[in-house]
Scaffold this motif. Structure first.
Motif, short mmCIF file in Angstrom:
data_model
loop_
_atom_site.label_atom_id
_atom_site.label_comp_id
_atom_site.label_asym_id
_atom_site.label_seq_id
_atom_site.Cartn_x
_atom_site.Cartn_y
_atom_site.Cartn_z
N GLU A 1 11.45 -2.95 -3.80
CA GLU A 1 11.54 -1.59 -3.26
C GLU A 1 11.10 -1.52 -1.80
O GLU A 1 11.63 -0.72 -1.02
CB GLU A 1 10.67 -0.66 -4.11
CG GLU A 1 10.78 0.81 -3.73
CD GLU A 1 9.94 1.70 -4.62
OE1 GLU A 1 9.81 2.90 -4.30
OE2 GLU A 1 9.40 1.20 -5.65
N LEU A 2 10.15 -2.36 -1.43
CA LEU A 2 9.65 -2.33 -0.06
C LEU A 2 10.74 -2.70 0.95
O LEU A 2 10.77 -2.18 2.06
CB LEU A 2 8.47 -3.29 0.10
CG LEU A 2 7.13 -2.85 -0.50
CD1 LEU A 2 6.10 -3.96 -0.36
CD2 LEU A 2 6.64 -1.58 0.18
N TYR A 3 11.62 -3.60 0.54
CA TYR A 3 12.65 -4.08 1.46
C TYR A 3 13.82 -3.10 1.59
O TYR A 3 14.74 -3.33 2.38
CB TYR A 3 13.16 -5.45 1.00
CG TYR A 3 12.04 -6.47 0.90
CD1 TYR A 3 11.63 -7.20 2.01
CD2 TYR A 3 11.36 -6.66 -0.29
CE1 TYR A 3 10.59 -8.11 1.93
CE2 TYR A 3 10.32 -7.57 -0.40
CZ TYR A 3 9.94 -8.29 0.72
OH TYR A 3 8.90 -9.19 0.63
N GLN A 4 13.77 -2.02 0.83
CA GLN A 4 14.77 -0.97 0.94
C GLN A 4 14.26 0.21 1.75
O GLN A 4 15.04 1.09 2.12
CB GLN A 4 15.18 -0.48 -0.46
CG GLN A 4 15.60 -1.58 -1.43
CD GLN A 4 16.71 -2.44 -0.88
OE1 GLN A 4 17.67 -1.92 -0.32
NE2 GLN A 4 16.60 -3.76 -1.06
N MET A 5 12.97 0.23 2.01
CA MET A 5 12.40 1.37 2.73
C MET A 5 12.77 1.32 4.21
O MET A 5 12.91 0.24 4.79
CB MET A 5 10.87 1.37 2.59
CG MET A 5 10.38 1.76 1.22
SD MET A 5 8.58 1.95 1.19
CE MET A 5 8.39 2.64 -0.46
N ILE B 1 0.82 -1.21 0.00
CA ILE B 1 0.00 0.00 0.00
C ILE B 1 0.86 1.26 0.00
O ILE B 1 0.47 2.29 -0.56
CB ILE B 1 -0.96 0.01 1.21
CG1 ILE B 1 -1.99 1.13 1.05
CG2 ILE B 1 -0.21 0.16 2.52
CD1 ILE B 1 -3.08 1.11 2.11
N VAL B 2 2.03 1.16 0.59
CA VAL B 2 2.90 2.33 0.68
C VAL B 2 3.40 2.77 -0.69
O VAL B 2 3.83 3.92 -0.87
CB VAL B 2 4.08 2.04 1.64
CG1 VAL B 2 5.08 1.11 1.01
CG2 VAL B 2 4.72 3.33 2.12
N LEU B 3 3.31 1.90 -1.69
CA LEU B 3 3.75 2.22 -3.05
C LEU B 3 2.60 2.61 -3.97
O LEU B 3 2.83 3.01 -5.12
CB LEU B 3 4.48 1.02 -3.67
CG LEU B 3 5.73 0.52 -2.95
CD1 LEU B 3 6.27 -0.73 -3.64
CD2 LEU B 3 6.80 1.61 -2.89
N GLU B 4 1.38 2.47 -3.49
CA GLU B 4 0.22 2.62 -4.35
C GLU B 4 -0.28 4.06 -4.41
O GLU B 4 -0.02 4.86 -3.53
CB GLU B 4 -0.90 1.68 -3.87
CG GLU B 4 -0.53 0.21 -3.99
CD GLU B 4 -1.54 -0.71 -3.33
OE1 GLU B 4 -2.59 -0.20 -2.86
OE2 GLU B 4 -1.27 -1.92 -3.27
N ASP B 5 -1.00 4.33 -5.50
CA ASP B 5 -1.59 5.66 -5.71
C ASP B 5 -3.07 5.46 -5.97
O ASP B 5 -3.49 5.10 -7.07
CB ASP B 5 -0.91 6.34 -6.91
CG ASP B 5 -1.40 7.77 -7.11
OD1 ASP B 5 -2.04 8.31 -6.19
OD2 ASP B 5 -1.16 8.33 -8.19
N LYS C 1 4.60 5.99 7.06
CA LYS C 1 5.35 6.54 5.93
C LYS C 1 4.45 7.31 4.98
O LYS C 1 4.88 8.26 4.32
CB LYS C 1 6.08 5.42 5.17
CG LYS C 1 7.21 5.93 4.28
CD LYS C 1 8.14 4.82 3.87
CE LYS C 1 9.34 5.34 3.08
NZ LYS C 1 10.23 6.20 3.89
N LEU C 2 3.18 6.91 4.92
CA LEU C 2 2.22 7.67 4.13
C LEU C 2 1.75 8.92 4.86
O LEU C 2 1.56 9.97 4.25
CB LEU C 2 1.02 6.78 3.79
CG LEU C 2 1.29 5.66 2.78
CD1 LEU C 2 0.14 4.66 2.77
CD2 LEU C 2 1.51 6.24 1.39
N LEU D 1 -5.70 9.99 0.65
CA LEU D 1 -6.20 10.47 1.95
C LEU D 1 -5.10 10.46 2.99
O LEU D 1 -4.93 11.43 3.74
CB LEU D 1 -7.36 9.57 2.40
CG LEU D 1 -7.90 9.83 3.81
CD1 LEU D 1 -8.75 11.09 3.84
CD2 LEU D 1 -8.72 8.63 4.30
N LEU D 2 -4.33 9.39 3.04
CA LEU D 2 -3.27 9.28 4.03
C LEU D 2 -2.15 10.29 3.76
O LEU D 2 -1.62 10.91 4.70
CB LEU D 2 -2.70 7.86 4.06
CG LEU D 2 -3.39 6.90 5.05
CD1 LEU D 2 -4.88 6.72 4.71
CD2 LEU D 2 -2.71 5.54 5.05
#
Length: 256
Positions: A70-74, A14-18, A116-117, A24-25
């Motif tokens: 990408e998630l595992y680099q955040m 979800i952190v990568l989605e638009d 993060k969002l 909202l977040l």
């Protein structure tokens, strides 16, 4: 007084989605007074004794597999706040809730993906809190209620979970919404808006499709915790509701 909130954290990606929910977040910080600290109950941190995160700087926990590289680099290198930790534990003691500190554990994706969002710069102190699936729903609510006065001190209280969360029923390619998930959430919505805690505490026996929607309760608990923190005025507002993968709910509740 800052409201308390329930945020569904959905899938880690979800952190990568638009989409409308992530929009909202992402806009949350622009329409909400900046808190001095954030208290966050995550469905992905389970303990049998209420545990309070007190890490000097939180590590980022990648408690999932099979998602985008990408998630595992955040990272979300937020730090805790010892003054707020002390306040939380004092309030728990006053309300008969035993608690312990954990100065080592990092932030799981139920915490950092949402944060993060909301606040991508990780520049606001965070106190992570565990959940206990073995407690009765009435006691979950009381734990949130015990912290309610911190809202008057510009502390943001968040529950992170999901009202419909059944990984075995997900359809990763579906764009349709399963009717049973909507019926359960419609029932929850009506009871939360009416602040019918008696019904909510008994949702498993009263709500339609409760067994399908909540096969295990750790993701539902944060809703009761956030709602308890809003007990003073008992005003609830659903800010968003949508679904991923057929039935994984993405909802945001505000409790004033």
């Amino acid at each position: 007084m800052i409201p308390s909130y329930f945020f569904a954290h959905g899938a880690p990606s979800i952190v990568l989605e638009d989409n409308e929910y992530t929009k909202l977040l992402k806009e949350f910080k622009d329409r909400t007074p900046r808190p001095k600290a954030i208290i966050l109950f995550s469905a992905h941190w389970e303990e049998t004794v209420q545990t309070v995160g007190a890490a000097a700087t939180y590590d980022t926990i990648y408690d999932f597999g099979g998602f985008q590289d990408e998630l595992y680099q955040m990272m979300y290198p937020a730090h805790s706040d010892r003054v707020v930790v002390e306040q939380i534990q004092n309030l728990f003691t006053q309300h008969g809730v035993k608690s312990v500190r954990d100065e080592q554990r990092g932030l799981d994706h139920g915490a950092w993906a949402v944060l993060k969002l909301l606040y991508p710069d990780a520049d606001i102190p965070v106190v992570a809190l565990s959940v206990n699936r073995d407690l009765p729903n009435e006691q979950q609510y009381e734990i949130g209620k015990a912290l309610a006065e911190l809202r008057e001190q510009d502390v943001l209280i968040i529950g992170s979970g999901g009202t419909v969360h059944n990984l075995r029923k997900l359809n990763w390619r579906s764009e349709d919404i399963d009717g049973w998930a909507e019926q359960f959430d419609n029932w929850i919505e009506s009871k939360v808006e009416a602040w019918d805690t008696e019904a909510l505490f008994q949702y498993r026996g009263l709500a339609p499709y409760a067994g399908e929607a909540v096969p295990t309760n750790e993701h539902f608990i944060p809703l009761l915790l956030a709602m308890g923190a809003g007990d003073v005025n008992r005003k609830a507002k659903l800010l968003h509701r949508s679904y991923q993968y057929g039935n994984l709910s993405l909802s945001c509740w505000q409790f004033n």
